[in-house]
Design a protein around this motif. Structure first.
Motif, mmCIF file in Angstrom:
data_model
loop_
_atom_site.group_PDB
_atom_site.id
_atom_site.type_symbol
_atom_site.label_atom_id
_atom_site.label_comp_id
_atom_site.label_asym_id
_atom_site.label_seq_id
_atom_site.Cartn_x
_atom_site.Cartn_y
_atom_site.Cartn_z
ATOM 1 N N GLU A 45 0.821 -1.210 0.000
ATOM 2 C CA GLU A 45 0.000 0.000 0.000
ATOM 3 C C GLU A 45 0.860 1.268 0.000
ATOM 4 N N GLU A 46 1.988 1.246 0.701
ATOM 5 C CA GLU A 46 2.886 2.406 0.689
ATOM 6 C C GLU A 46 3.432 2.631 -0.725
ATOM 7 N N GLU A 47 3.822 1.552 -1.383
ATOM 8 C CA GLU A 47 4.321 1.660 -2.761
ATOM 9 C C GLU A 47 3.235 2.200 -3.693
ATOM 10 N N GLN A 48 1.987 1.763 -3.480
ATOM 11 C CA GLN A 48 0.875 2.238 -4.302
ATOM 12 C C GLN A 48 0.634 3.737 -4.103
ATOM 13 N N VAL A 49 0.690 4.205 -2.852
ATOM 14 C CA VAL A 49 0.487 5.630 -2.583
ATOM 15 C C VAL A 49 1.562 6.444 -3.294
ATOM 16 N N MET A 50 2.813 6.014 -3.195
ATOM 17 C CA MET A 50 3.895 6.757 -3.849
ATOM 18 C C MET A 50 3.723 6.760 -5.360
ATOM 19 N N LYS A 51 3.299 5.637 -5.919
ATOM 20 C CA LYS A 51 3.077 5.563 -7.374
ATOM 21 C C LYS A 51 1.938 6.489 -7.783
ATOM 22 N N LEU A 52 0.842 6.476 -7.034
ATOM 23 C CA LEU A 52 -0.289 7.349 -7.352
ATOM 24 C C LEU A 52 0.096 8.829 -7.269
ATOM 25 N N ILE A 53 0.877 9.178 -6.270
ATOM 26 C CA ILE A 53 1.324 10.573 -6.148
ATOM 27 C C ILE A 53 2.203 10.933 -7.339
ATOM 28 N N ASN A 54 3.153 10.067 -7.669
ATOM 29 C CA ASN A 54 4.045 10.365 -8.798
ATOM 30 C C ASN A 54 3.296 10.366 -10.126
ATOM 31 N N ASP A 55 2.328 9.482 -10.283
ATOM 32 C CA ASP A 55 1.527 9.479 -11.517
ATOM 33 C C ASP A 55 0.727 10.781 -11.640
ATOM 34 N N HIS A 56 0.166 11.232 -10.528
ATOM 35 C CA HIS A 56 -0.579 12.491 -10.550
ATOM 36 C C HIS A 56 0.356 13.642 -10.906
ATOM 37 N N ARG A 57 1.492 13.708 -10.273
ATOM 38 C CA ARG A 57 2.442 14.791 -10.545
ATOM 39 C C ARG A 57 2.844 14.786 -12.021
ATOM 40 N N ALA A 58 3.140 13.607 -12.560
ATOM 41 C CA ALA A 58 3.544 13.513 -13.968
ATOM 42 C C ALA A 58 2.407 13.948 -14.889
ATOM 43 N N SER A 59 1.164 13.628 -14.513
ATOM 44 C CA SER A 59 0.017 13.957 -15.364
ATOM 45 C C SER A 59 -0.205 15.461 -15.498
ATOM 46 N N ILE A 60 0.322 16.233 -14.556
ATOM 47 C CA ILE A 60 0.167 17.691 -14.637
ATOM 48 C C ILE A 60 1.518 18.378 -14.925
ATOM 49 N N GLY A 61 2.473 17.595 -15.396
ATOM 50 C CA GLY A 61 3.748 18.150 -15.839
ATOM 51 C C GLY A 61 4.780 18.403 -14.753
ATOM 52 N N LEU A 62 4.588 17.833 -13.582
ATOM 53 C CA LEU A 62 5.555 18.007 -12.492
ATOM 54 C C LEU A 62 6.545 16.850 -12.459
ATOM 55 N N ASN A 63 7.689 17.082 -11.835
ATOM 56 C CA ASN A 63 8.695 16.034 -11.680
ATOM 57 C C ASN A 63 8.187 14.927 -10.763
ATOM 58 N N ARG A 64 8.655 13.728 -11.040
ATOM 59 C CA ARG A 64 8.391 12.611 -10.127
ATOM 60 C C ARG A 64 9.312 12.766 -8.922
#
Length: 165
Positions: A45-64
């Motif tokens: 679940e911790e890995e999933q949260v980090m992936k979701l945060i990074n996916d969201h950031r990437a989707s709006i043009g932010l760095n992972r």
């Protein structure tokens, strides 16, 4: 001759006593936190949260964000504190901030907390729907860590800390 020898011995004794009896240093001994070099064991679940945060950031043009195990250890300590008090709080954030600044050289540190969500998706969605939490998720950060721990009744506590190096 004896007087000269006595003076030489006296001078030698005096000079060695000054050398061997030096005073204490003004420098403080720094103890390095052993968790700086430790490997954090992430649950799914911790890995999933980090992936979701990074996916969201990437989707709006932010760095992972890069994962830092030490930040997750600091997050885990706070989860354990919240579990022990039965409350969700940012108590002692300054201590966590200072640990990360001193240990990792962070310039900026932010924190998101949550409690009692059932999945990675639900907690990330809650953070995105909260303006103050969304600011951290989309903030000018470079690294992060997370910890999710449950109390004896299964109530989950989430601490997600962000930093900019």
């Amino acid at each position: 001759m004896k007087k000269i020898l006595a003076k030489v011995v006296f001078l030698v004794l005096i000079s060695t006593s000054f050398i061997s009896c030096s005073g204490g240093s003004d420098e403080e001994t720094v103890v390095r936190d052993p968790k700086l070099d430790a490997k954090y064991s992430y649950i799914s679940e911790e890995e999933q949260v980090m992936k979701l945060i990074n996916d969201h950031r990437a989707s709006i043009g932010l760095n992972r964000l890069q994962v830092v195990d030490y930040i997750s250890f600091v997050s885990e300590e706070h989860d354990n504190y919240m579990i022990s008090t039965g409350t969700i709080s940012h108590n002692f954030f300054q201590d966590r901030y200072e640990k990360i600044v001193e240990g990792l050289g962070a310039k900026t540190v932010g924190e998101n907390l949550a409690c009692n969500y059932s999945s990675a998706e639900s907690v990330v969605n809650a953070w995105l729907n909260s303006e103050s939490h969304k600011v951290n998720l989309e903030g000018d950060y470079t690294h992060f860590g997370i910890s999710i721990r449950a109390n004896a009744e299964g109530k989950k506590y989430y601490t997600n800390i962000f930093m900019k190096k």
